[in-house]
Design a protein around this motif. Structure first.
Motif, mmCIF file in Angstrom:
data_model
loop_
_atom_site.group_PDB
_atom_site.id
_atom_site.type_symbol
_atom_site.label_atom_id
_atom_site.label_comp_id
_atom_site.label_asym_id
_atom_site.label_seq_id
_atom_site.Cartn_x
_atom_site.Cartn_y
_atom_site.Cartn_z
ATOM 1 N N LEU A 1 -0.005 4.187 -2.632
ATOM 2 C CA LEU A 1 0.026 5.599 -2.240
ATOM 3 C C LEU A 1 0.778 6.456 -3.260
ATOM 4 C CD1 LEU A 1 -0.544 7.900 -0.272
ATOM 5 C CD2 LEU A 1 1.469 7.168 1.055
ATOM 6 N N VAL A 28 0.848 -1.210 0.000
ATOM 7 C CA VAL A 28 0.000 0.000 0.000
ATOM 8 C C VAL A 28 0.875 1.248 0.000
ATOM 9 C CG1 VAL A 28 -1.672 1.338 1.357
ATOM 10 C CG2 VAL A 28 -1.937 -1.154 1.137
ATOM 11 N N PHE A 29 1.931 1.241 0.841
ATOM 12 C CA PHE A 29 2.787 2.430 0.972
ATOM 13 C C PHE A 29 3.761 2.576 -0.189
ATOM 14 C CE2 PHE A 29 2.354 1.252 5.689
ATOM 15 C CZ PHE A 29 1.131 1.895 5.766
ATOM 16 N N SER A 59 -5.285 5.201 1.707
ATOM 17 C CA SER A 59 -4.249 4.369 2.335
ATOM 18 C C SER A 59 -4.765 3.762 3.634
ATOM 19 C CB SER A 59 -2.995 5.204 2.614
ATOM 20 O OG SER A 59 -2.430 5.682 1.411
#
Length: 612
Positions: free
Chosen positions: A369, A364-365, A426
């Motif tokens: 994102l 996700v990061f 996020s």
């Protein structure tokens, strides 16, 4: 040493118990298969049924032409004390004692038809019948469909192969004693039973040969070559049988009279008189029983070893699915907390990398994102037209004198506001990963599998906690974005060189008096874009920190804290409801416990009977 009757009787008892519990097949060798039994094999019309009835001393088997035995009949004979009445009992109709053996015959026929229909089809599903009588020896006999050479009308083309495969499935087992039935009025070289027995038991150690229809041989011929082992030798002696004639069957001549007539036949026969003591159905039953007892004694060490191995496996399976839970509230609460801790350990392993799934949060990061930040509409927001519009509106009636500070602030605030979308996305993405890990962790916690109610309670409590963590995380990341708007980094703008705008045709020595030229607004847009790029880099680092701190860290630290507090206040009935088990699992545990009891009892009884 134990008597022959007690040892074989015990084996019959254990086999019956195995059958009741369904412990007679599956992977490896079952206890039922480890215990010796006798399979009756022969061609159609070889006299198989008559031999069985002679051994039992009762007329109880269906008769007719073609394939009469269409399902295996597992016949267990139990010797009772003299004076007790005879009766039969079917496994599919327990506690129904049949003293009328004509009713036994009808039940065999009806039970056969129930599976195969009133056709000439066959089925490998056995019928289990026990006969209790003072006139039998303890013995387990398996009557199999008669071997045939051709299919007749109403039978599938594969019937010959189907029957042979079914018979083989029994006689190939190393603990199966083969009773090969052959009619004396046919050449022994063409005997289907002997042919099959030779293939599965080439040494002949497990095969007993039986010659039927000796009284129907052509005048001037006899079967001495076979009975004395000169024509076809087996490790065990051949036994001759004289069955009832069809006329005697039609007249319902009872089996006791038939046995007496059989003895007289051999005793008065000029050909077989010297073998009379080793001929006949009564001798056959005693011979088989004696051999069965010898085989059982030889196999006792391996049987005990199999029993011990199975007991260990059953205990391990009970440990795996869980032992019964105590009923007092203290033990129940302790069990619930231990199960929660087991789930918590699995969940943390998923997050920390011991199990798969935690890496999706990093995804996700590292991917989601940055990709979302790149798609933000800064090009549109900082277009020349929009910059000019925002700056002009910010100036109002009084145009800016030196730098359009209000215009800058509005452009920066508008741009920073776009970061809220990726920040909240996020948070939601990590929330979904954590929810999925909760689901996987519950499924992967072996100790929880037996408690569906507790699984649901833990899932609900964990998801409620994750919702709280998500809300806190959302508020935090929104604060991070708002912080960037609330206080701008002054040093960034102080470093900007506020030089007059230049154009290719302008003279640098001439002051630029038009502060509303396109180049002026492009410069403003460029400055704001540079500042937003700096903010973007900052948020790209701080949003993951906030999400991990508020969601991942809290999930590891306090996922079930509220649940623990609630459980501690619950009453015994509520705790018991939480530990309500899956009925299928309870049924499985009960079945395992019964099998365990059977095996332990069998071990103890075999030890007691075999060596006393």
């Amino acid at each position: 040493m134990a008597t022959m009757e007690s040892l074989i009787g015990l084996v019959n008892k254990i086999q019956r118990a195995c059958t009741v519990l369904g412990d007679h097949g599956g992977e490896g060798m079952s206890l039922w298969e480890a215990l010796p039994s006798v399979a009756v094999v022969g061609g159609q019309s070889s006299g198989k049924s008559s031999v069985l009835e002679s051994v039992v001393g009762r007329d109880f088997l269906p008769r007719g032409s073609g394939i009469v035995t269409r399902r295996p009949l597992v016949l267990q004979l139990h010797k009772t004390d003299r004076g007790q009445s005879e009766y039969a009992e079917f496994l599919h109709a327990p506690k129904r004692k049949l003293t009328d053996f004509a009713a036994v015959r009808k039940e065999i026929q009806d039970e056969t038809d129930r599976i195969t229909g009133k056709s000439k089809q066959i089925s490998n599903i056995p019928i289990h019948l026990s006969i209790y009588s003072p006139n039998v020896v303890n013995l387990t006999l398996i009557d199999l469909p008669g071997l045939t050479k051709v299919a007749v009308e109403g039978q599938p083309e594969t019937i010959v192969e189907d029957i042979e495969n079914m018979v083989r499935s029994y006689v190939e087992k190393p603990n199966c004693i083969i009773l090969a039935i052959s009619p004396a009025n046919q050449d022994i070289a063409t005997s289907d039973a002997i042919k099959l027995a030779r293939e599965v038991d080439p040494s002949g150690d497990r095969t007993f040969g039986v010659l039927t229809k000796l009284d129907l041989m052509d005048k001037g011929t006899n079967a001495l070559e076979v009975l004395e082992g000169r024509s076809y030798r087996l490790q065990h002696p051949w036994v001759g049988i004289v069955n009832r004639s069809q006329a005697e069957i039609n007249r319902n001549v009872d089996m006791i009279a038939a046995r007496r007539k059989e003895r007289e036949y051999f005793e008065t026969s000029p050909e077989y008189g010297h073998l009379a003591s080793k001929m006949g159905s009564e001798y056959l039953a005693k011979l088989l029983s004696q051999h069965l007892e010898t085989v059982i004694r030889q196999r006792i060490p391996s049987i005990i070893a199999l029993i011990n191995k199975t007991i260990d496996e059953l205990n391990a399976e009970l440990d795996r699915i869980g032992r019964p839970i105590a009923v007092d509230s203290g033990a129940q609460l302790y069990t619930i907390l231990e199960l929660c801790r087991a789930f918590d350990r699995v969940f943390k392993e998923h997050l920390d990398g011991g199990r798969p799934g935690g890496d999706r949060i990093y995804g996700v990061f590292d991917h989601q994102l940055p990709a979302a930040l790149k798609k933000l509409p800064f090009d549109r927001h900082l277009s020349l037209k929009n910059v000019q519009k925002v700056v002009s509106e910010a100036d109002g009636y009084q145009p800016h004198l030196i730098a359009p500070e209000q215009g800058y602030r509005r452009l920066i605030d508008g741009s920073i506001n776009y970061f809220k979308g990726p920040a909240e996305a996020s948070v939601d993405a990590v929330h979904l990963v954590l929810k999925e890990l909760v689901r996987k962790s519950i499924a992967a916690t072996e100790e929880l599998k037996r408690f569906p109610s507790l699984q649901a309670d833990i899932a609900n409590a964990a998801n409620e906690a994750l919702e709280r963590f998500r809300e806190e995380s959302r508020r935090t990341v929104i604060r991070l974005v708002d912080m960037e708007s609330s206080y701008l980094t002054v040093e960034f703008f102080r470093k900007l060189h506020l030089e007059p705008e230049k154009s290719p045709n302008s003279n640098p020595n001439v002051p630029n008096v038009d502060r509303y030229s396109d180049n002026h607004f492009r410069r403003i847009g460029s400055n704001v874009s540079a500042y937003i790029g700096m903010v973007c880099d900052t948020l790209k680092n701080t949003i993951p920190k906030a999400v991990v701190y508020c969601q991942v860290r809290e999930a590891k630290r306090a996922l079930l804290n509220n649940f623990y507090a609630q459980v501690g206040r619950r009453e015994r009935e509520q705790l018991g409801a939480m530990l309500d088990e899956d009925p299928a699992l309870m049924e499985k545990r009960t079945a395992i416990a019964k099998r365990l009891e059977l095996y332990k009892s069998a071990r103890d009884e075999i030890d007691a009977v075999a060596w006393k």
